[in-house]
Write an enzyme that holds these catalytic residues in place. Structure first.
Site, PDB file in Angstrom:
ATOM      1  N   GLY A 175      31.862  65.277  57.293  1.00 31.67           N
ATOM      2  CA  GLY A 175      33.261  65.473  57.634  1.00 31.67           C
ATOM      3  C   GLY A 175      34.048  65.755  56.363  1.00 31.67           C
ATOM      4  O   GLY A 175      33.624  65.356  55.271  1.00 31.67           O
ATOM      5  N   CYS A 233      32.488  58.212  51.343  1.00 31.15           N
ATOM      6  CA  CYS A 233      33.492  59.263  51.381  1.00 31.15           C
ATOM      7  C   CYS A 233      33.203  60.266  50.277  1.00 31.15           C
ATOM      8  O   CYS A 233      32.916  59.872  49.145  1.00 31.15           O
ATOM      9  CB  CYS A 233      34.875  58.645  51.188  1.00 31.15           C
ATOM     10  SG  CYS A 233      36.217  59.847  51.218  1.00 31.15           S
ATOM     11  N   LEU A 234      33.284  61.551  50.592  1.00 36.25           N
ATOM     12  CA  LEU A 234      33.049  62.594  49.583  1.00 36.25           C
ATOM     13  C   LEU A 234      34.043  62.472  48.419  1.00 36.25           C
ATOM     14  O   LEU A 234      33.757  62.930  47.321  1.00 36.25           O
ATOM     15  CB  LEU A 234      33.170  63.987  50.217  1.00 36.25           C
ATOM     16  CG  LEU A 234      32.053  64.380  51.193  1.00 36.25           C
ATOM     17  CD1 LEU A 234      32.400  65.687  51.897  1.00 36.25           C
ATOM     18  CD2 LEU A 234      30.708  64.494  50.487  1.00 36.25           C
ATOM     19  N   GLN A 251      41.303  66.298  50.924  1.00 36.65           N
ATOM     20  CA  GLN A 251      40.136  66.185  50.041  1.00 36.65           C
ATOM     21  C   GLN A 251      39.872  67.465  49.248  1.00 36.65           C
ATOM     22  O   GLN A 251      39.105  67.449  48.292  1.00 36.65           O
ATOM     23  CB  GLN A 251      38.886  65.831  50.855  1.00 36.65           C
ATOM     24  CG  GLN A 251      38.973  64.446  51.499  1.00 36.65           C
ATOM     25  CD  GLN A 251      37.691  64.100  52.228  1.00 36.65           C
ATOM     26  OE1 GLN A 251      37.516  64.470  53.383  1.00 36.65           O
ATOM     27  NE2 GLN A 251      36.787  63.422  51.549  1.00 36.65           N
ATOM     28  N   HIS A 291      37.553  58.350  60.526  1.00 36.45           N
ATOM     29  CA  HIS A 291      37.618  58.464  59.058  1.00 36.45           C
ATOM     30  C   HIS A 291      38.422  59.716  58.648  1.00 36.45           C
ATOM     31  O   HIS A 291      39.290  59.645  57.776  1.00 36.45           O
ATOM     32  CB  HIS A 291      36.190  58.511  58.511  1.00 36.45           C
ATOM     33  CG  HIS A 291      36.073  58.635  57.022  1.00 36.45           C
ATOM     34  ND1 HIS A 291      35.522  57.650  56.225  1.00 36.45           N
ATOM     35  CD2 HIS A 291      36.405  59.645  56.179  1.00 36.45           C
ATOM     36  CE1 HIS A 291      35.545  58.053  54.956  1.00 36.45           C
ATOM     37  NE2 HIS A 291      36.061  59.265  54.899  1.00 36.45           N
ATOM     38  N   GLU A 292      38.140  60.846  59.305  1.00 33.67           N
ATOM     39  CA  GLU A 292      38.838  62.093  58.934  1.00 33.67           C
ATOM     40  C   GLU A 292      40.311  62.055  59.334  1.00 33.67           C
ATOM     41  O   GLU A 292      41.170  62.530  58.592  1.00 33.67           O
ATOM     42  CB  GLU A 292      38.151  63.316  59.565  1.00 33.67           C
ATOM     43  CG  GLU A 292      36.696  63.533  59.166  1.00 33.67           C
ATOM     44  CD  GLU A 292      36.401  63.350  57.689  1.00 33.67           C
ATOM     45  OE1 GLU A 292      37.266  63.700  56.849  1.00 33.67           O
ATOM     46  OE2 GLU A 292      35.322  62.836  57.354  1.00 33.67           O
ATOM     47  N   HIS A 326      42.230  60.228  56.820  1.00 30.75           N
ATOM     48  CA  HIS A 326      42.519  61.064  55.644  1.00 30.75           C
ATOM     49  C   HIS A 326      43.809  61.860  55.831  1.00 30.75           C
ATOM     50  O   HIS A 326      44.550  62.086  54.879  1.00 30.75           O
ATOM     51  CB  HIS A 326      41.391  62.088  55.410  1.00 30.75           C
ATOM     52  CG  HIS A 326      40.279  61.607  54.517  1.00 30.75           C
ATOM     53  ND1 HIS A 326      40.496  61.182  53.230  1.00 30.75           N
ATOM     54  CD2 HIS A 326      38.945  61.517  54.714  1.00 30.75           C
ATOM     55  CE1 HIS A 326      39.330  60.847  52.679  1.00 30.75           C
ATOM     56  NE2 HIS A 326      38.369  61.033  53.557  1.00 30.75           N
TER      57      HIS A 326
END
Ligand SMILES: [Zn+2]
Length: 184
Positions: free
Chosen positions: A46, A88-89, A51, A130-131, A134
């Site tokens: 995701g 998380c990226l 991000q 999660h997304e 963000h």
């Protein structure tokens, strides 16, 4: 194909509220396509616009082949609870257990401007939550207990110098030893 730089923890853009998308146009479709490319290159499941340093309310996910571009996504149903490890990226190599709803229904707009709903359980439910977080400036570490958060931040203190200017260069990093499996 264009791989975007991923912003890491410390970049203020990750804490910004995004702006609701008005019209779905070619510029937005280009952003979405680059976000998919970047997510796959980083081996994530995701990725949300902040991000990659953007403020449009847009995220992309691909959980075991369930692939969606989510424009203006909103959780319209939510039930149950499930605890699981999350990464998380934008916070590479840091993981923590987070409790999330075990099933959610998300309403969003797709790349053609049509409204749709997606139901997610297990990992897809976790990824969707999660997304969407963000898109409202929220990160998974916000859910950790004080102690676990402190320990995650101590780990991050040692890692963050690898990302000058809070920038993670995905294409270069891919050739390195790091793996981002399970990061969202
Ligand atoms: Zn994330």
């Amino acid at each position: 194909m264009k791989i975007l730089d991923i912003r890491v923890l410390g970049d203020p853009v990750l804490r910004k509220e995004t702006t609701r998308v008005g019209a779905v146009d070619d510029d937005l479709r280009k952003l979405i396509s680059e976000m998919f490319d970047t997510m796959y290159a980083a081996e994530g499941i995701g990725l949300a616009a902040p991000q990659v340093g953007r403020t449009e309310r847009v995220a992309v996910v691909d959980v075991e082949g369930a692939r969606y571009a989510l424009i203006n996504p909103e959780i319209v149903e939510s039930e149950g609870s499930s605890r699981g490890d999350e990464g998380c990226l934008s916070i590479p190599e840091i993981f923590g257990e987070v409790t999330r709803a075990s099933r959610v229904v998300v309403r969003a707009t797709d790349e053609n401007g049509s409204s749709f709903e997606v139901e997610g359980t297990e990992l897809l439910a976790r990824c969707l939550q999660h997304e969407i977080d963000h898109l409202h400036g929220k990160l998974f570490i916000d859910y950790l207990s004080v102690l676990k958060r402190r320990s995650a931040m101590a780990q991050w203190e040692k890692l963050k110098d690898d990302y000058p200017g809070f920038i993670r260069k995905v294409a270069l990093e891919k050739q390195g030893p790091h793996h981002s499996e399970g990061e969202l």
